[in-house]
Scaffold this active site. Structure first.
Site, PDB file in Angstrom:
ATOM      1  CE  LYS A 130       9.007  -0.332  -4.169  1.00 59.35           C
ATOM      2  NZ  LYS A 130       9.326   1.332  -4.219  1.00 59.35           N
TER       3      LYS A 130
ATOM      4  NE  ARG B  23       6.141   3.262   0.747  1.00 60.69           N
ATOM      5  CZ  ARG B  23       5.739   3.032  -0.094  1.00 60.69           C
ATOM      6  NH1 ARG B  23       5.520   1.171  -0.200  1.00 60.69           N
ATOM      7  NH2 ARG B  23       5.910   3.659  -0.648  1.00 60.69           N
TER       8      ARG B  23
ATOM      9  NE  ARG C  32       4.845   6.670 -10.390  1.00 62.77           N
ATOM     10  CZ  ARG C  32       5.423   5.665  -9.046  1.00 62.77           C
ATOM     11  NH1 ARG C  32       6.326   4.961  -9.519  1.00 62.77           N
ATOM     12  NH2 ARG C  32       5.303   6.412  -8.430  1.00 62.77           N
TER      13      ARG C  32
ATOM     14  NE  ARG D 289       1.510   6.836  -7.204  1.00 62.32           N
ATOM     15  CZ  ARG D 289       3.023   5.595  -6.905  1.00 62.32           C
ATOM     16  NH1 ARG D 289       2.376   4.927  -7.390  1.00 62.32           N
ATOM     17  NH2 ARG D 289       3.054   5.728  -5.693  1.00 62.32           N
TER      18      ARG D 289
ATOM     19  NE  ARG E 156       5.391   8.900  -2.941  1.00 60.72           N
ATOM     20  CZ  ARG E 156       5.261   9.073  -4.638  1.00 60.72           C
ATOM     21  NH1 ARG E 156       5.634   9.496  -5.274  1.00 60.72           N
ATOM     22  NH2 ARG E 156       5.421   7.667  -5.077  1.00 60.72           N
TER      23      ARG E 156
HETATM   24  P1  AMP Z   1       3.821   3.040  -3.304  1.00 59.90           P
HETATM   25  O1  AMP Z   1       2.574   2.971  -4.643  1.00 59.90           O
HETATM   26  O2  AMP Z   1       4.362   1.869  -3.331  1.00 59.90           O
HETATM   27  O3  AMP Z   1       4.692   4.543  -4.308  1.00 59.90           O
HETATM   28  O4  AMP Z   1       2.635   3.872  -2.289  1.00 59.90           O
HETATM   29  C1  AMP Z   1       2.110   5.086  -2.044  1.00 59.90           C
HETATM   30  C2  AMP Z   1       2.021   5.646  -0.663  1.00 59.90           C
HETATM   31  O5  AMP Z   1       0.917   4.741  -0.375  1.00 59.90           O
HETATM   32  C3  AMP Z   1       3.301   6.024  -0.385  1.00 59.90           C
HETATM   33  O6  AMP Z   1       3.639   7.632   0.268  1.00 59.90           O
HETATM   34  C4  AMP Z   1       2.075   5.040   0.953  1.00 59.90           C
HETATM   35  O7  AMP Z   1       1.824   6.240   2.038  1.00 59.90           O
HETATM   36  C5  AMP Z   1       1.190   4.373   1.301  1.00 59.90           C
HETATM   37  N1  AMP Z   1       1.699   3.097   1.867  1.00 59.90           N
HETATM   38  C6  AMP Z   1       2.056   1.688   0.576  1.00 59.90           C
HETATM   39  N2  AMP Z   1       2.942   1.322   1.382  1.00 59.90           N
HETATM   40  C7  AMP Z   1       2.787   1.520   2.626  1.00 59.90           C
HETATM   41  C8  AMP Z   1       3.300   0.851   3.274  1.00 59.90           C
HETATM   42  N3  AMP Z   1       4.032  -0.542   2.880  1.00 59.90           N
HETATM   43  N4  AMP Z   1       3.331   1.104   4.634  1.00 59.90           N
HETATM   44  C9  AMP Z   1       2.642   2.609   4.717  1.00 59.90           C
HETATM   45  N5  AMP Z   1       2.480   3.633   3.781  1.00 59.90           N
HETATM   46  C10 AMP Z   1       2.056   2.755   2.474  1.00 59.90           C
END
Ligand code: AMP
Length: 190
Positions: free
Chosen positions: A14, A90, A129, A135, A146
């Site tokens: 993404k 999400r 990554r 991260r 996740r």
């Molecule tokens: P990402 O960078 O999009 O993979 O997000 C990393 C983490 O941030 C996720 O595993 C969630 O814990 C939190 N997170 C990001 N976006 C959301 C969302 N829309 N709703 C809930 N948690 C989120």
């Protein structure tokens, strides 16, 4: 104005595809993961709350995410070319809240683009990554959580967006340029 939801599991590409869309179309970009990581870096109250969920591979509660979303969206003003929503929604309540928030502004999501990548490949990409970016949630144990959360809470959105008639499926495995060409094909036909 072409608002796009870029959708897919963690590691589906993404962020990479968003960067290419921004360069080509001049879109704005909201990555909720980046917003939260920034809050953590700045040591805010929201950041402290978010860190616990993120490190545990869980989603931040919908109410918190929905509040953040409108304020970030409004920073782009009323006349932008389109915003890419990356990592949001999400959950179904988040998708409904996004629709309401955009409706209130006379806007809408023009397309949802699903990047479909097999689970084995996701695991490989995320472990790599984690080694490169540091991260903290890109370790094998948290990645598994996740991906579980993605399957249980996020994949129902595919049907939700099919009902909205804006779902587009793209094979997210293979050459970057081929994937991006498929993405452009969707955007150019909106
Ligand atoms: P990402 O960078 O999009 O993979 O997000 C990393 C983490 O941030 C996720 O595993 C969630 O814990 C939190 N997170 C990001 N976006 C959301 C969302 N829309 N709703 C809930 N948690 C989120």
């Amino acid at each position: 104005m072409k608002n796009i939801v870029i959708f897919g599991a963690p590691g589906s590409g993404k962020g990479t595809q968003s960067d290419k869309m921004i360069a080509k179309y001049g879109f704005e970009h909201i990555s909720t993961g980046d917003v939260l990581r920034n809050e953590i870096k700045n040591g805010t109250e929201l950041g402290k709350t978010a860190k616990e969920y993120i490190d545990n591979g869980q989603l931040i509660p919908d109410e918190l995410m929905i509040d953040i979303l409108a304020s970030v969206y409004d920073k782009f003003g009323k006349e932008h070319k389109g915003v890419i929503f990356d990592g949001f929604p999400r959950t179904i309540p988040q998708a409904e809240a996004l629709k309401t928030m955009l409706d209130e502004r006379g806007h809408k999501v023009a397309a949802m683009i699903e990047l479909d990548v097999p689970e084995e490949e996701l695991m490989k990409r995320l472990v790599l990554r984690g080694q490169q970016s540091g991260r903290t949630d890109d370790n094998e144990e948290t990645i598994k959580k996740r991906l579980g959360v993605y399957h249980s809470q996020t994949t129902p959105l595919i049907e939700w967006y099919k009902k909205e008639n804006i779902h587009n499926h793209i094979d997210g495995l293979g050459e970057l340029d081929r994937i991006f060409a498929d993405v452009c094909n969707v955007i150019d036909n909106i």
